[in-house]
Scaffold this motif. Structure first.
Motif, PDB file in Angstrom:
ATOM      1  N   SER A 252       0.827  -1.205   0.000  1.00  0.00           N
ATOM      2  CA  SER A 252       0.000   0.000   0.000  1.00  0.00           C
ATOM      3  C   SER A 252       0.866   1.263   0.000  1.00  0.00           C
ATOM      4  O   SER A 252       2.077   1.209   0.268  1.00  0.00           O
ATOM      5  N   GLN A 253       0.206   2.385  -0.291  1.00  0.00           N
ATOM      6  CA  GLN A 253       0.915   3.672  -0.214  1.00  0.00           C
ATOM      7  C   GLN A 253       1.402   3.920   1.207  1.00  0.00           C
ATOM      8  O   GLN A 253       2.475   4.489   1.415  1.00  0.00           O
ATOM      9  N   GLU A 254       0.610   3.477   2.204  1.00  0.00           N
ATOM     10  CA  GLU A 254       0.989   3.687   3.616  1.00  0.00           C
ATOM     11  C   GLU A 254       2.292   2.939   3.904  1.00  0.00           C
ATOM     12  O   GLU A 254       3.167   3.434   4.611  1.00  0.00           O
ATOM     13  N   MET A 255       2.393   1.738   3.341  1.00  0.00           N
ATOM     14  CA  MET A 255       3.602   0.946   3.586  1.00  0.00           C
ATOM     15  C   MET A 255       4.829   1.637   2.983  1.00  0.00           C
ATOM     16  O   MET A 255       5.878   1.754   3.613  1.00  0.00           O
ATOM     17  N   LEU A 256       4.675   2.111   1.738  1.00  0.00           N
ATOM     18  CA  LEU A 256       5.795   2.797   1.092  1.00  0.00           C
ATOM     19  C   LEU A 256       6.180   4.043   1.901  1.00  0.00           C
ATOM     20  O   LEU A 256       7.358   4.298   2.171  1.00  0.00           O
ATOM     21  N   GLN A 257       5.153   4.793   2.337  1.00  0.00           N
ATOM     22  CA  GLN A 257       5.428   6.016   3.115  1.00  0.00           C
ATOM     23  C   GLN A 257       6.164   5.684   4.410  1.00  0.00           C
ATOM     24  O   GLN A 257       7.051   6.427   4.846  1.00  0.00           O
ATOM     25  N   ASN A 261       9.585   7.216   5.832  1.00  0.00           N
ATOM     26  CA  ASN A 261       9.685   7.872   7.147  1.00  0.00           C
ATOM     27  C   ASN A 261      10.810   7.276   7.987  1.00  0.00           C
ATOM     28  O   ASN A 261      11.574   8.005   8.631  1.00  0.00           O
ATOM     29  N   ASP A 262      10.911   5.940   7.968  1.00  0.00           N
ATOM     30  CA  ASP A 262      11.953   5.273   8.766  1.00  0.00           C
ATOM     31  C   ASP A 262      13.346   5.727   8.319  1.00  0.00           C
ATOM     32  O   ASP A 262      14.217   5.990   9.145  1.00  0.00           O
ATOM     33  N   ASP A 263      13.543   5.832   7.003  1.00  0.00           N
ATOM     34  CA  ASP A 263      14.853   6.280   6.490  1.00  0.00           C
ATOM     35  C   ASP A 263      15.133   7.725   6.868  1.00  0.00           C
ATOM     36  O   ASP A 263      16.255   8.081   7.220  1.00  0.00           O
ATOM     37  N   TYR A 282       2.470  10.986  -1.319  1.00  0.00           N
ATOM     38  CA  TYR A 282       3.736  10.756  -0.608  1.00  0.00           C
ATOM     39  C   TYR A 282       4.381  12.042  -0.116  1.00  0.00           C
ATOM     40  O   TYR A 282       4.303  13.084  -0.771  1.00  0.00           O
ATOM     41  N   ASP A 283       5.065  11.911   1.027  1.00  0.00           N
ATOM     42  CA  ASP A 283       5.874  13.008   1.559  1.00  0.00           C
ATOM     43  C   ASP A 283       7.306  12.473   1.626  1.00  0.00           C
ATOM     44  O   ASP A 283       7.593  11.567   2.422  1.00  0.00           O
ATOM     45  N   ALA A 284       8.176  12.994   0.739  1.00  0.00           N
ATOM     46  CA  ALA A 284       9.578  12.538   0.715  1.00  0.00           C
ATOM     47  C   ALA A 284      10.436  13.707   0.261  1.00  0.00           C
ATOM     48  O   ALA A 284       9.910  14.788  -0.044  1.00  0.00           O
ATOM     49  N   ILE A 318      15.881   5.082  -2.869  1.00  0.00           N
ATOM     50  CA  ILE A 318      14.712   5.315  -3.730  1.00  0.00           C
ATOM     51  C   ILE A 318      13.709   4.182  -3.494  1.00  0.00           C
ATOM     52  O   ILE A 318      14.108   3.004  -3.453  1.00  0.00           O
ATOM     53  N   TYR A 319      12.446   4.545  -3.344  1.00  0.00           N
ATOM     54  CA  TYR A 319      11.383   3.536  -3.284  1.00  0.00           C
ATOM     55  C   TYR A 319      10.487   3.731  -4.498  1.00  0.00           C
ATOM     56  O   TYR A 319      10.122   4.860  -4.831  1.00  0.00           O
ATOM     57  N   SER A 320      10.158   2.620  -5.163  1.00  0.00           N
ATOM     58  CA  SER A 320       9.333   2.706  -6.366  1.00  0.00           C
ATOM     59  C   SER A 320       8.076   1.877  -6.220  1.00  0.00           C
ATOM     60  O   SER A 320       8.111   0.772  -5.661  1.00  0.00           O
TER      61      SER A 320
END
Ligand code: AMP
Ligand code: MG
Length: 347
Positions: A252-257, A261-263, A282-284, A318-320
């Motif tokens: 999910s988008q939440e998982m990617l976000q 956040n952790d990084d 997304y906020d990155a 990078i997360y895709s």
């Protein structure tokens, strides 16, 4: 840097024949030098396919492993003479339907082609590109031209002349700038030496389009599971990689976000590769929309430019998002999987 002077010619793709620059570039090919030029897929780095000397220059400029064979480009069917020793029936059908275009056919090798082009294989890969500048250059050179993508080995393929310049200025004789490329991912490579046509590398022509012409089409099993050696030697290498590690996230988008956040809590600069539909989710540090999900050809078209854009922004990770494997989505996912080098995250 080997310190060669690299000439740079700008050409209008709509009227390449009216540009003396294209003929000038072809003279370098005749002299066994190597030249980058636009095709409809990505920029190619071309050299005389009949000359060991020219082919060695291609491998050296790219830093390409010598066991990874090159695709031979031709402008007209008659140039197959000597390049291939036989034209299988399925190859005839595919050429009639898809050439010029983003489809590369593997056929039995003829005797005029340098052994270095095929890395010692008994087969040769051939294609007729669908780009006016490429075709004009090939016609002027009047030679079969071996051309891999015009990037340093391992980097994303070039979809604009500036990408070629970044990688190869000072290493090659010249760059013909004909504007950005259209398809954006490389040609589909198919083996025509087997009874059933087999896809060795997914690309600009889809499995569905091939099946409409030759019936059932197989996929090299090595593309689906990592245990086997691929029949297309190049597919075993990590490729197309931006400098920062890229992770493919099927969740999910939440998982990617959360991964972002952790990084960022660890002080890392993080990029996200998404599409127009999802870019506001997304906020990155940098969020790049790579085309739209409603038309995956737009994702293919933008992909390599986006991977390079992450390099310019100096992100650490990078997360895709992932894409459906349908149509040109198969080629997009194949390139992203290579760029990720096995890094995936799922729920
Ligand atoms: P590139 O030109 O860099 O996009 O790569 C060309 C691709 O075609 C690589 O994956 C090669 O391994 C593949 N290829 C070229 N010649 C052959 C061949 N004779 N048999 C199988 N694959 C080939
Ligand atoms: Mg390549």
């Amino acid at each position: 840097m080997t310190g060669i002077k690299t000439y740079y010619w700008t050409v209008d793709e709509d009227s390449p024949e009216s540009y003396p620059q294209v003929e000038e570039a072809s003279l370098w090919i005749k002299k066994n030098e190597v030249i980058a030029f636009p095709t409809e897929t990505v920029y190619g780095l071309g050299g005389n396919a009949l000359s060991d000397e020219a082919i060695e220059k291609i491998f050296k400029a790219k830093g390409r492993p010598s066991d990874n064979p090159l695709i031979v480009h031709i402008a007209k069917r008659e140039q197959l003479q000597g390049v291939v020793s036989e034209i299988p029936e399925n190859a005839e059908k595919l050429m009639a339907h898809f050439w010029p275009g983003p489809l590369t056919l593997v056929m039995p090798k003829g005797d005029v082609v340098s052994e270095k082009v095929t890395a010692g294989l008994q087969t040769v890969a051939v294609r007729m590109p669908d780009h006016p500048v490429a075709l004009a250059l090939l016609r002027y050179a009047d030679l079969p031209v071996a051309a891999p993508s015009a990037n340093l080995s391992g980097k994303p393929s070039p979809t604009a002349a500036k990408h070629v310049y970044e990688d190869l200025d000072g290493r090659i004789a010249g760059i013909v700038d004909g504007g950005p490329t259209g398809v954006g991912v490389e040609s589909t490579v198919v083996d025509c030496t087997t009874d059933i046509v087999t896809i060795l590398r997914p690309g600009g022509v889809t499995k569905e389009e091939l099946e409409a012409v030759v019936g059932d089409v197989a996929i090299d099993p090595a593309l689906l599971s990592s245990g086997q050696a691929p029949k297309s030697p190049g597919m075993k290498y990590t490729h197309y990689a931006p400098k920062a590690p890229l992770t493919l996230v099927s969740g999910s988008q939440e998982m990617l976000q959360k991964l972002v956040n952790d990084d960022r809590k660890l002080g890392k600069k993080v990029g996200v590769l998404t599409t127009e539909e999802n870019k506001h989710a997304y906020d990155a540090d940098i969020v790049i929309a790579c085309g739209t999900r409603s038309d995956l050809s737009t994702v293919a078209n933008r992909l390599y430019d986006v991977l390079r854009a992450f390099d310019y922004s100096h992100v650490d990770n990078i997360y895709s998002e992932v894409f459906p494997q349908e149509g040109v989505g198969a080629a997009v996912m194949n390139r992203l999987e290579k760029a990720a080098g096995g890094r995936t995250a799922s729920e």
